[in-house]
Design a protein around this motif. Structure first.
Motif, PDB file in Angstrom:
ATOM      1  N   TYR A 161       0.840  -1.202   0.000  1.00  0.00           N
ATOM      2  CA  TYR A 161       0.000   0.000   0.000  1.00  0.00           C
ATOM      3  C   TYR A 161       0.875   1.253   0.000  1.00  0.00           C
ATOM      4  O   TYR A 161       0.636   2.189  -0.767  1.00  0.00           O
ATOM      5  CB  TYR A 161      -0.954   0.020   1.198  1.00  0.00           C
ATOM      6  N   ARG A 178       7.483  10.013   1.104  1.00  0.00           N
ATOM      7  CA  ARG A 178       6.379  10.238   0.168  1.00  0.00           C
ATOM      8  C   ARG A 178       5.673  11.545   0.511  1.00  0.00           C
ATOM      9  O   ARG A 178       5.270  12.301  -0.366  1.00  0.00           O
ATOM     10  CB  ARG A 178       5.386   9.084   0.190  1.00  0.00           C
ATOM     11  N   THR A 229       0.954   4.143  -3.084  1.00  0.00           N
ATOM     12  CA  THR A 229       0.722   5.577  -2.901  1.00  0.00           C
ATOM     13  C   THR A 229       1.972   6.387  -3.271  1.00  0.00           C
ATOM     14  O   THR A 229       1.848   7.519  -3.757  1.00  0.00           O
ATOM     15  CB  THR A 229       0.263   5.893  -1.465  1.00  0.00           C
ATOM     16  N   GLN A 234       1.830   6.641  -7.034  1.00  0.00           N
ATOM     17  CA  GLN A 234       0.813   7.627  -7.420  1.00  0.00           C
ATOM     18  C   GLN A 234       1.340   9.046  -7.260  1.00  0.00           C
ATOM     19  O   GLN A 234       1.046   9.923  -8.072  1.00  0.00           O
ATOM     20  CB  GLN A 234      -0.453   7.444  -6.579  1.00  0.00           C
TER      21      GLN A 234
END
Length: 170
Positions: free
Chosen positions: A24, A157, A28, A31
């Motif tokens: 997960y 991130r 992300t 993305q």
């Protein structure tokens, strides 16, 4: 799409749940960088900043080093330090050495490292997660080290998302 932490075929229960969380976090991250150009990946918003490309390299480097520590139970070789040092150190070294690469270059590095992690996880059981070791001079275990792998990715991130908002129009 579903958002469930659960057992994962091919892995023992705790390792499978760890893999779900790592997957997960990676989804992300990907993305957050989708569609970035070389110029955007190299952009430095300040003289002492790390580029998005450097942060992606750092994610791969951290995971690679934890593979060496937990799977291979050794220190990195001189060649590995040479290959991954700028990604681990970031800072001036990263600003100088990590640039000029397209997004696919960074994704390939992340994928290659992650593929080894997943292969090695399949060879281990949940007891291995609790094997104790020193990490940064503190008592630790494999579980914490692998939690930290994706916790560090999540942190960076967040930096990437902020930096993406700061990108000039190229």
């Amino acid at each position: 799409m579903e958002f469930k932490i659960k057992d994962l075929e091919g892995y023992t229960p705790q390792i499978g749940r760890l893999v779900h969380m790592m997957n997960y976090a990676r989804t992300t991250t990907l993305q957050a960088v989708k569609g970035l150009t070389i110029e955007q990946l190299d952009y430095l918003y300040a003289d002492n900043a790390n580029s998005i490309g450097a942060l992606l390299t750092h994610m791969a480097a951290v995971e690679f080093c934890f593979q060496i520590e937990t799977f291979d139970e050794r220190e990195p070789t001189d060649a590995e330090v040479q290959e991954w040092g700028a990604g681990l150190d970031l800072g001036e070294k990263g600003r100088h050495e990590i640039k000029g690469k397209p997004l696919d270059y960074y994704i390939d590095k992340l994928d290659k490292v992650r593929n080894r992690t997943l292969t090695e996880f399949k060879r281990r059981n949940d007891d291995w997660l609790y094997v104790e070791r020193k990490w940064a001079s503190y008592p630790s275990n494999n579980y914490f080290i692998w939690f930290h792998t994706f916790e560090d990715e999540i942190n960076h991130r967040g930096q990437i998302r902020i930096q993406r908002k700061m990108l000039p129009n190229f």
